[in-house]
Motif scaffolding. Structure first.
Motif, PDB file in Angstrom:
ATOM      1  N   ASN A  53      25.866 -14.323  21.098  1.00 57.17           N
ATOM      2  CA  ASN A  53      25.491 -15.723  21.231  1.00 57.17           C
ATOM      3  C   ASN A  53      24.161 -15.908  21.944  1.00 57.17           C
ATOM      4  OD1 ASN A  53      27.528 -17.332  19.869  1.00 57.17           O
ATOM      5  ND2 ASN A  53      28.932 -16.325  21.273  1.00 57.17           N
ATOM      6  N   THR A  54      23.719 -14.878  22.633  1.00 58.87           N
ATOM      7  CA  THR A  54      22.355 -14.886  23.175  1.00 58.87           C
ATOM      8  C   THR A  54      21.361 -15.087  22.031  1.00 58.87           C
ATOM      9  OG1 THR A  54      22.854 -13.548  25.112  1.00 58.87           O
ATOM     10  CG2 THR A  54      20.627 -13.387  24.248  1.00 58.87           C
ATOM     11  N   GLU A  55      21.607 -14.410  20.924  1.00 56.83           N
ATOM     12  CA  GLU A  55      20.717 -14.544  19.766  1.00 56.83           C
ATOM     13  C   GLU A  55      20.782 -15.948  19.164  1.00 56.83           C
ATOM     14  OE1 GLU A  55      18.443 -12.337  18.953  1.00 56.83           O
ATOM     15  OE2 GLU A  55      19.189 -11.166  20.634  1.00 56.83           O
ATOM     16  N   VAL A  56      21.966 -16.559  19.173  1.00 57.37           N
ATOM     17  CA  VAL A  56      22.114 -17.934  18.684  1.00 57.37           C
ATOM     18  C   VAL A  56      21.272 -18.875  19.540  1.00 57.37           C
ATOM     19  CG1 VAL A  56      23.747 -19.847  18.387  1.00 57.37           C
ATOM     20  CG2 VAL A  56      24.412 -17.528  17.730  1.00 57.37           C
ATOM     21  N   ILE A  57      21.370 -18.732  20.851  1.00 59.38           N
ATOM     22  CA  ILE A  57      20.613 -19.601  21.762  1.00 59.38           C
ATOM     23  C   ILE A  57      19.122 -19.369  21.607  1.00 59.38           C
ATOM     24  CG2 ILE A  57      20.144 -20.119  24.185  1.00 59.38           C
ATOM     25  CD1 ILE A  57      23.145 -19.478  24.707  1.00 59.38           C
ATOM     26  N   ARG A  58      18.709 -18.121  21.539  1.00 60.39           N
ATOM     27  CA  ARG A  58      17.276 -17.827  21.368  1.00 60.39           C
ATOM     28  C   ARG A  58      16.737 -18.440  20.072  1.00 60.39           C
ATOM     29  NH1 ARG A  58      17.374 -11.416  22.858  1.00 60.39           N
ATOM     30  NH2 ARG A  58      17.590 -11.651  25.112  1.00 60.39           N
ATOM     31  N   ALA A  59      17.526 -18.329  19.001  1.00 66.90           N
ATOM     32  CA  ALA A  59      17.098 -18.892  17.713  1.00 66.90           C
ATOM     33  C   ALA A  59      16.957 -20.405  17.814  1.00 66.90           C
ATOM     34  CB  ALA A  59      18.090 -18.528  16.612  1.00 66.90           C
ATOM     35  N   LYS A  60      17.914 -21.058  18.456  1.00 65.34           N
ATOM     36  CA  LYS A  60      17.846 -22.512  18.599  1.00 65.34           C
ATOM     37  C   LYS A  60      16.666 -22.912  19.477  1.00 65.34           C
ATOM     38  CE  LYS A  60      18.979 -26.625  17.811  1.00 65.34           C
ATOM     39  NZ  LYS A  60      18.619 -27.162  16.499  1.00 65.34           N
ATOM     40  N   ARG A  62      13.830 -21.293  19.684  1.00 61.23           N
ATOM     41  CA  ARG A  62      12.627 -21.141  18.853  1.00 61.23           C
ATOM     42  C   ARG A  62      12.471 -22.313  17.890  1.00 61.23           C
ATOM     43  NH1 ARG A  62      14.377 -15.724  18.742  1.00 61.23           N
ATOM     44  NH2 ARG A  62      15.308 -16.026  16.685  1.00 61.23           N
ATOM     45  N   VAL A  63      13.568 -22.753  17.286  1.00 55.57           N
ATOM     46  CA  VAL A  63      13.524 -23.895  16.370  1.00 55.57           C
ATOM     47  C   VAL A  63      13.102 -25.155  17.120  1.00 55.57           C
ATOM     48  CG1 VAL A  63      14.922 -25.424  14.923  1.00 55.57           C
ATOM     49  CG2 VAL A  63      15.174 -22.945  14.729  1.00 55.57           C
ATOM     50  N   ALA A  64      13.695 -25.374  18.287  1.00 53.28           N
ATOM     51  CA  ALA A  64      13.349 -26.554  19.089  1.00 53.28           C
ATOM     52  C   ALA A  64      11.865 -26.545  19.450  1.00 53.28           C
ATOM     53  CB  ALA A  64      14.208 -26.610  20.347  1.00 53.28           C
TER      54      ALA A  64
END
Length: 125
Positions: A53-60, A62-64
């Protein structure tokens, strides 16, 4: 103000909680976890869940940033058929987040979010 261990114990007491962890999304490290060892979500999976989920947060994040959001991400919710997975970013300590896995049939998502928000406000690192 509460220590990490106390916060995890209280989060695990939330109705329907299967497991909870405190992670660092910048490093991917799990700072602590507690689970019920339910067959639906073994405690051993919590460290792996934090890393993933670290990767999920990092991806979000980056999108933000790409979309130039002028706002902060408070939490990310993933809804599965039988579970809720909630990632609550800690405002007072940049980079940390609570990860909470809930049984959908036994939990109240609104109350769980409220309790996790309270625990975040009381957390002392």
């Amino acid at each position: 103000m509460q220590r990490i261990e106390d916060s995890l114990v209280q989060a695990l007491a939330i109705d329907g909680a299967l497991g909870v962890a405190l992670g660092d999304w910048k490093s991917g490290m799990c700072l602590g976890f507690k689970g019920t060892n339910s067959p639906a979500f073994p405690e051993a999976n919590l460290e792996l869940a934090v890393a993933g989920n670290t990767e999920v947060i990092r991806a979000k994040m980056r999108v933000a940033e790409s979309l130039k959001f002028n706002d902060e991400i408070e939490e990310i919710l993933i809804i599965l058929g039988t579970q809720y997975h909630l990632m609550r970013l800690i405002k007072t300590v940049n980079g940390l987040f609570f990860y909470l896995a809930l049984d959908r049939a036994k939990s109240n998502l609104a109350l769980a979010r409220l309790k996790l928000n309270q625990l975040e406000a009381e957390l002392k690192i």
